[in-house]
Design an enzyme around this catalytic site. Structure first.
Site, PDB file in Angstrom:
ATOM      1  N   TYR A 144      68.158  14.052 -28.573  1.00 14.58           N
ATOM      2  CA  TYR A 144      66.990  15.196 -28.353  1.00 14.58           C
ATOM      3  C   TYR A 144      65.631  14.590 -28.742  1.00 14.58           C
ATOM      4  CZ  TYR A 144      64.513  19.760 -29.359  1.00 14.58           C
ATOM      5  OH  TYR A 144      63.560  20.569 -29.345  1.00 14.58           O
ATOM      6  N   ASP A 239      62.958   6.776 -31.233  1.00 16.65           N
ATOM      7  CA  ASP A 239      62.696   8.203 -31.672  1.00 16.65           C
ATOM      8  C   ASP A 239      63.356   8.202 -33.029  1.00 16.65           C
ATOM      9  OD1 ASP A 239      62.649  10.706 -32.583  1.00 16.65           O
ATOM     10  OD2 ASP A 239      63.347  11.769 -30.787  1.00 16.65           O
ATOM     11  N   LYS A 267      59.702  15.064 -39.166  1.00 13.74           N
ATOM     12  CA  LYS A 267      60.596  15.540 -40.502  1.00 13.74           C
ATOM     13  C   LYS A 267      60.212  14.770 -41.632  1.00 13.74           C
ATOM     14  CE  LYS A 267      64.142  17.262 -37.338  1.00 13.74           C
ATOM     15  NZ  LYS A 267      64.409  16.574 -36.007  1.00 13.74           N
TER      16      LYS A 267
END
Ligand SMILES: *Cc1c(COP(=O)(O)O)cnc(C)c1O
Length: 428
Positions: A144, A239, A267
């Site tokens: 993702y 990522d 995050k």
């Protein structure tokens, strides 16, 4: 019904918010029931609207690595807020956090801040395309990279949980530029390069996957991707929205000793405020506007409150050299305890773990890619999830998610969790 107030709030929310949630993974669609509404959180615990205390293994899906309402972060935000919350002009704190991030992460000279991990990955791919003057990218099934169009092709946890791995609304034109590969399968990647010579701008990967459960890269996988990219003048994008500042100061690049060309963050880097970032060496970053031709912008990018939270978080991690080891030790302890509890009850399972990321799969074989992650028994997971919730343990409401361990967890909390797993396992 112990979740009376949460359920009432959910009913009201559904009237004015699609599905009652602002991000689909918060709904309990995959496990059944209504989502729990949070009233507050502190350290390792959530306090819900029905007055229950839960041990939290989601931690806002990663950011709260030092626990909820971590005082240095809260203080930094409160102090900043009193001086104005947004100016649309440069502020000193942006340079402070940028310099600290650049000092912590290998192979990057410059970093640009955005407002989410989605934006970071979307911008990284645009930059890679602008830099290489090529259009195609390779992504891995089950990874993702946020909800931007190019990435909604076999996009892991959220998308899979909701039965739309390939979302309507993504045009064929966009989808054809995203080539799909299997995680941990270099031959597959090599075949895509053969079939698309001089066309691939970048490979984007979760270098430790976290959105199909936690899946570590097989030995030599990342370094082989590095070689393939070098041989083809393709950029390698890590990522690290989930893994950055979580698995090590320098993320997966440091942990596995493989260099990426562009790294994305989110995050943890925002300390719980909406922050993302992407970074690379000068040669690449200087392609961005206003220095170069690749456009990328944001009214609230580098927002002072967000930067204050992020800076306090990165400082705390940078000043505590033991923190990542301590987190890994807690996670290992939890791993061993859960494993024993499940084995003692004869439950077929596989547990994957890297650092402070861990996932429990009710699958018989090794979970090494999206296909094997999908072999897990969903009915068992549902019972496991609701059983743990009854015991006051909150894990993600989907079998495709990683648990995030926070340093606020004590060994007593971990024992409470292991005992709960043992109790629930005996009912599975
Ligand atoms: C969470 C996540 C994203 C998206 O970040 P948002 O802030 O939710 O947009 C991208 N990549 C990975 C690996 C993630 O875990």
């Amino acid at each position: 019904m112990i979740y009376k107030r949460s359920s009432a709030l959910f009913t009201e929310a559904q009237k004015v918010i699609p599905g009652g949630v602002n991000s689909p993974v918060r709904a309990f669609k995959a496990v059944g029931g209504d989502p729990i509404f949070v009233k507050s959180a502190k350290g390792a615990y959530l306090y819900d609207e029905d007055g229950r205390k839960l041990i939290d293994y989601i931690n806002s899906w990663g950011p709260m690595i030092l626990g909820h309402a971590y005082p240095p972060v809260v203080d930094a935000v409160v102090q900043k807020a009193q001086k104005g919350t947004s100016f649309g002009m440069p502020t000193e704190i942006e340079t402070e956090i940028a310099a600290l991030a650049v000092s912590m992460v290998p192979n990057i000279d410059k970093i640009r801040f955005v407002n989410s991990g989605t934006e970071a990955c979307m911008s990284a791919v645009r930059l890679a395309r602008g830099f290489t003057r090529r259009e195609k990218i390779i992504k891995f099934a089950g990874c993702y990279h946020g909800h931007s169009d190019s990435f909604l092709i076999q996009a892991g946890s959220g998308a899979v949980t909701f039965g739309s791995p390939n979302s309507p609304g993504v045009t064929e034109g966009t989808a054809k530029d995203t080539l799909l590969a299997n995680y941990n399968d270099t031959e597959n990647v090599e075949a895509l390069f053969k079939a698309n010579p001089n066309e691939i701008a970048a490979i984007i990967i979760e270098p430790v996957a976290g959105n199909m459960g936690c899946i570590p890269p097989a030995e030599g996988f990342l370094s082989r991707l590095r070689e393939i990219c070098d041989a083809n003048n393709t950029l390698l994008i890590f990522d690290e929205v989930m893994t950055g500042f979580r698995l090590a100061k320098g993320g997966v690049q440091e942990l596995y000793g493989v260099a990426a060309d562009i790294v994305t963050f989110g995050k943890v880097i925002g300390g719980g405020l909406p922050v993302g970032a992407f970074a690379a060496r000068n040669e690449i970053m200087n392609h961005l506007a206003p220095l170069g031709p690749v456009y990328q912008a944001g009214t609230l990018s580098g927002n002072p409150l967000a930067m204050a939270a992020g800076l306090a978080m990165l400082k705390a991690l940078n000043d505590d050299p033991e923190v990542f080891d301590r987190l890994a030790q807690k996670t290992e302890y939890l791993h061993k305890g859960i494993q024993k509890a499940l084995i003692d009850n004869g439950i077929v399972h596989t547990i994957n773990r890297v650092g402070s990321m861990i996932s429990v799969h009710f699958a018989p074989d090794a979970v090494v890619n999206f296909k094997t992650a999908a072999h897990g028994d969903n009915d068992t997971f549902k019972k496991f999830f609701h059983g743990l919730l009854e015991e006051g343990i909150y894990i993600a409401p989907s079998a495709y998610e990683t648990w995030f361990i926070t340093d606020a967890l004590t060994y007593e909390d971990l024992d409470t969790t292991i005992n709960a797993v043992r109790k629930v396992a005996s009912t599975l």
